[in-house]
Write a protein that holds these residues in place. Structure first.
Motif, PDB file in Angstrom:
ATOM      1  N   VAL A 256      42.460  57.582 -12.142  1.00 43.39           N
ATOM      2  CA  VAL A 256      42.503  56.129 -12.146  1.00 43.39           C
ATOM      3  C   VAL A 256      41.191  55.597 -11.591  1.00 43.39           C
ATOM      4  CG1 VAL A 256      43.584  56.051  -9.857  1.00 43.39           C
ATOM      5  CG2 VAL A 256      43.788  54.093 -11.367  1.00 43.39           C
ATOM      6  N   THR A 257      40.779  54.451 -12.084  1.00 39.80           N
ATOM      7  CA  THR A 257      39.542  53.816 -11.626  1.00 39.80           C
ATOM      8  C   THR A 257      39.881  52.703 -10.644  1.00 39.80           C
ATOM      9  OG1 THR A 257      38.375  54.307 -13.680  1.00 39.80           O
ATOM     10  CG2 THR A 257      37.490  52.537 -12.322  1.00 39.80           C
ATOM     11  N   LEU A 258      39.294  52.777  -9.441  1.00 39.57           N
ATOM     12  CA  LEU A 258      39.445  51.727  -8.434  1.00 39.57           C
ATOM     13  C   LEU A 258      38.174  50.895  -8.423  1.00 39.57           C
ATOM     14  CD1 LEU A 258      40.925  53.850  -5.506  1.00 39.57           C
ATOM     15  CD2 LEU A 258      42.161  52.645  -7.313  1.00 39.57           C
ATOM     16  N   SER A 259      38.313  49.572  -8.356  1.00 44.54           N
ATOM     17  CA  SER A 259      37.145  48.686  -8.358  1.00 44.54           C
ATOM     18  C   SER A 259      37.385  47.514  -7.433  1.00 44.54           C
ATOM     19  CB  SER A 259      36.841  48.194  -9.779  1.00 44.54           C
ATOM     20  OG  SER A 259      37.951  47.482 -10.304  1.00 44.54           O
ATOM     21  N   ALA A 260      36.275  46.931  -6.972  1.00 43.26           N
ATOM     22  CA  ALA A 260      36.350  45.773  -6.059  1.00 43.26           C
ATOM     23  C   ALA A 260      35.054  44.988  -6.158  1.00 43.26           C
ATOM     24  CB  ALA A 260      36.592  46.233  -4.629  1.00 43.26           C
ATOM     25  N   THR A 261      35.128  43.742  -5.691  1.00 44.45           N
ATOM     26  CA  THR A 261      33.958  42.867  -5.646  1.00 44.45           C
ATOM     27  C   THR A 261      33.648  42.568  -4.191  1.00 44.45           C
ATOM     28  OG1 THR A 261      34.573  41.856  -7.751  1.00 44.45           O
ATOM     29  CG2 THR A 261      32.995  40.662  -6.373  1.00 44.45           C
ATOM     30  N   GLY A 262      32.390  42.779  -3.788  1.00 43.85           N
ATOM     31  CA  GLY A 262      32.034  42.524  -2.398  1.00 43.85           C
ATOM     32  C   GLY A 262      30.539  42.599  -2.183  1.00 43.85           C
ATOM     33  N   ALA A 263      30.118  42.132  -0.994  1.00 45.30           N
ATOM     34  CA  ALA A 263      28.708  42.164  -0.641  1.00 45.30           C
ATOM     35  C   ALA A 263      28.337  43.535  -0.105  1.00 45.30           C
ATOM     36  CB  ALA A 263      28.414  41.084   0.405  1.00 45.30           C
ATOM     37  N   ALA A 264      27.039  43.841  -0.151  1.00 45.39           N
ATOM     38  CA  ALA A 264      26.496  45.091   0.387  1.00 45.39           C
ATOM     39  C   ALA A 264      27.120  46.288  -0.336  1.00 45.39           C
ATOM     40  CB  ALA A 264      26.706  45.157   1.885  1.00 45.39           C
ATOM     41  N   THR A 265      27.144  47.430   0.335  1.00 41.03           N
ATOM     42  CA  THR A 265      27.654  48.665  -0.261  1.00 41.03           C
ATOM     43  C   THR A 265      29.153  48.783   0.006  1.00 41.03           C
ATOM     44  OG1 THR A 265      25.531  49.770   0.048  1.00 41.03           O
ATOM     45  CG2 THR A 265      27.463  51.169  -0.259  1.00 41.03           C
ATOM     46  N   LEU A 266      29.897  49.099  -1.067  1.00 37.47           N
ATOM     47  CA  LEU A 266      31.337  49.284  -0.908  1.00 37.47           C
ATOM     48  C   LEU A 266      31.619  50.754  -0.617  1.00 37.47           C
ATOM     49  CD1 LEU A 266      32.889  47.052  -3.718  1.00 37.47           C
ATOM     50  CD2 LEU A 266      32.215  46.448  -1.389  1.00 37.47           C
ATOM     51  N   GLU A 267      32.419  50.988   0.424  1.00 40.82           N
ATOM     52  CA  GLU A 267      32.816  52.332   0.820  1.00 40.82           C
ATOM     53  C   GLU A 267      34.322  52.460   0.659  1.00 40.82           C
ATOM     54  OE1 GLU A 267      29.504  53.340   4.265  1.00 40.82           O
ATOM     55  OE2 GLU A 267      31.341  52.281   4.845  1.00 40.82           O
ATOM     56  N   TRP A 268      34.744  53.572   0.019  1.00 45.35           N
ATOM     57  CA  TRP A 268      36.153  53.810  -0.267  1.00 45.35           C
ATOM     58  C   TRP A 268      36.651  54.970   0.587  1.00 45.35           C
ATOM     59  CZ3 TRP A 268      38.577  50.639  -3.910  1.00 45.35           C
ATOM     60  CH2 TRP A 268      37.727  49.844  -4.686  1.00 45.35           C
ATOM     61  N   PHE A 269      37.849  54.793   1.180  1.00 44.06           N
ATOM     62  CA  PHE A 269      38.409  55.810   2.067  1.00 44.06           C
ATOM     63  C   PHE A 269      39.843  56.127   1.659  1.00 44.06           C
ATOM     64  CE2 PHE A 269      35.116  53.642   4.432  1.00 44.06           C
ATOM     65  CZ  PHE A 269      34.430  54.679   5.048  1.00 44.06           C
ATOM     66  N   ALA A 270      40.250  57.351   1.993  1.00 46.53           N
ATOM     67  CA  ALA A 270      41.613  57.777   1.692  1.00 46.53           C
ATOM     68  C   ALA A 270      42.576  57.476   2.833  1.00 46.53           C
ATOM     69  CB  ALA A 270      41.628  59.269   1.374  1.00 46.53           C
ATOM     70  N   ASP A 271      42.058  56.962   3.972  1.00 44.73           N
ATOM     71  CA  ASP A 271      42.922  56.716   5.124  1.00 44.73           C
ATOM     72  C   ASP A 271      42.504  55.428   5.808  1.00 44.73           C
ATOM     73  OD1 ASP A 271      40.507  58.336   5.882  1.00 44.73           O
ATOM     74  OD2 ASP A 271      41.251  57.842   7.874  1.00 44.73           O
ATOM     75  N   ALA A 272      43.449  54.862   6.590  1.00 44.47           N
ATOM     76  CA  ALA A 272      43.209  53.593   7.275  1.00 44.47           C
ATOM     77  C   ALA A 272      42.264  53.731   8.455  1.00 44.47           C
ATOM     78  CB  ALA A 272      44.540  52.997   7.745  1.00 44.47           C
ATOM     79  N   GLY A 273      41.988  54.942   8.889  1.00 43.32           N
ATOM     80  CA  GLY A 273      41.059  55.156   9.994  1.00 43.32           C
ATOM     81  C   GLY A 273      39.628  55.331   9.548  1.00 43.32           C
ATOM     82  N   ALA A 274      39.371  55.212   8.237  1.00 48.69           N
ATOM     83  CA  ALA A 274      38.018  55.365   7.677  1.00 48.69           C
ATOM     84  C   ALA A 274      37.423  56.721   8.044  1.00 48.69           C
ATOM     85  CB  ALA A 274      37.113  54.231   8.125  1.00 48.69           C
ATOM     86  N   ASN A 275      38.243  57.752   7.989  1.00 50.29           N
ATOM     87  CA  ASN A 275      37.773  59.100   8.312  1.00 50.29           C
ATOM     88  C   ASN A 275      37.398  59.910   7.073  1.00 50.29           C
ATOM     89  OD1 ASN A 275      38.247  58.888  11.191  1.00 50.29           O
ATOM     90  ND2 ASN A 275      40.426  58.974  10.713  1.00 50.29           N
TER      91      ASN A 275
END
Length: 401
Positions: A256-275
């Motif tokens: 599946v393709t995940l996409s978003a709109t935002g400023a600067a660099t977008l970082e994607w994480f698999a967990d809520a702790g950004a680990n």
């Protein structure tokens, strides 16, 4: 007797004494009166005479008692001085002076609140009479506690971002000893208000630019508040993810393709702790087998926005199970099957293997379909497929000849 005016212990003669209700003045034996001696005054008129006795006491009341003749007060604080003894006459009052000569009156009553004390100061209190006389005085000396030096404060980490947690550590600069640190959100009239925390260090949640204050307290006395400016680095706005729905059937890994709109660099994480970072950029591809949630944030290289959850719902609903009738045939001929309409717009696949590699018919509507020529029994497989749902359970059909 009210024609005799006392002047702090000496009764003096009034030469203008008269009795307004008498036609002729009486005969009065005038005397000179002095302190400490009882005196009689004879007043006679004709055959009538009267003697008035003046009973003299000491020149004035004694010195008052004070609750503390050396009260403790903080630097630039106000001392509360209070007389503990009673008045010798209810008509009298206690008078407070700033000099030993008792000429500079600064207050009256049982209690006196001093002005702010920044050095050693003395005050005198005496009982004053109705006629303006003053008794013996008591001296009260006020010595302020030495002024508490203002502390310093340091922020770690520094620089820091908005919506993060920082540590602010106070350091004593007072030569006496290290005291208690008080942290305030505001100040008023030179003192801290809206207490945030007592102790050291302060763990502070940054929420925009602001100013807080810290004081050091020793023996109940506080230093002047020290301003601490909270100036976080700018944080990019949180991204806005696009909605996504995945159809993953029977636990099959699905990309599946995940996409978003935002400023600067977008970082994607698999967990809520950004680990666990799974990708960067405006869109990424991930593989799912069931419902899950990813998280995305904007990062300008110094500060990152809060994480935004991106739910990935998985649709694993199945089409209805096919309803099939078998039409047998003799050996050497082809049998048929009839697929009945379930009313949901389903289409069907017919295959000779359960993995649907050898497919005889694909995406066909309900109808009757001729199968292979048979000389012996054989199993066929039928599945239904619907719009936006997973294929149905596979129905095996054994046809004998």
């Amino acid at each position: 007797p009210n024609e005799y005016e006392p002047v702090c212990g000496i009764l003096q003669e009034d030469d203008n004494l008269y009795l307004s209700n008498l036609l002729a003045p009486p005969s009065i034996n005038f005397l000179t009166y002095s302190q400490g001696v009882n005196h009689d005054v004879d007043v006679s008129m004709g055959s009538v005479s009267s003697r008035i006795r003046f009973n003299w006491s000491a020149a004035g009341p004694g010195a008052p008692s004070v609750n503390d003749i050396a009260p403790f007060v903080c630097f630039n604080g106000r001392a509360r001085l209070q007389v503990t003894s009673g008045l010798t006459n209810p008509s009298n009052t206690f008078l407070w002076y700033s000099n030993a000569a008792l000429t500079t009156l600064v207050g009256s009553g049982n209690t006196f609140i001093t002005p702010p004390i920044t050095g050693v100061r003395s005050y005198w209190v005496a009982e004053g009479t109705l006629f303006g006389c003053k008794g013996a005085s008591t001296r009260v000396t006020v010595t302020p506690y030495s002024q508490i030096s203002a502390p310093t404060a340091a922020i770690t980490p520094n620089p820091y971002c908005d919506q993060t947690q920082i540590q602010i550590s106070g350091t004593s600069t007072d030569a006496n000893s290290e005291g208690r640190f008080n942290w305030y959100a505001n100040i008023s009239a030179g003192a801290g208000t809206d207490l945030l925390f007592i102790g050291n260090p302060l763990i502070y949640n940054v929420d925009g630019a602001t100013t807080i204050y810290v004081t050091e307290e020793i023996n109940g006395c506080e230093s002047v508040p020290v301003a601490i400016n909270i100036n976080p680095l700018p944080t990019p706005a949180a991204p806005v993810p696009d909605a996504v729905t995945v159809q993953a059937c029977n636990g099959t890994p699905t990309q599946v393709t995940l996409s978003a709109t935002g400023a600067a660099t977008l970082e994607w994480f698999a967990d809520a702790g950004a680990n666990t970072l799974v990708g960067t950029g405006a869109s990424i591809n991930v593989t799912v087998t069931g419902a899950t949630t990813y998280y995305v944030r904007s990062n300008n290289g110094t500060c990152a926005s809060p994480l935004v959850p991106v739910p990935v719902p998985v649709n694993n609903a199945q089409a209805a199970t096919p309803d099939v009738d078998i039409i047998n045939a003799c050996s050497g001929s082809a049998p048929s099957i009839t697929i009945n309409d379930l009313g949901g717009g389903e289409v069907y696949d017919i295959a000779t293997d359960p993995d649907f590699v050898d497919v005889l018919y694909s995406d066909v509507a309900p109808n009757t379909y001729l199968l292979d020529v048979q000389t012996q029994g054989k199993t066929y497989y039928v599945r239904a497929k619907g719009n936006g749902v997973c294929p149905s359970e596979i129905v095996p059909l054994f046809i004998a000849v």
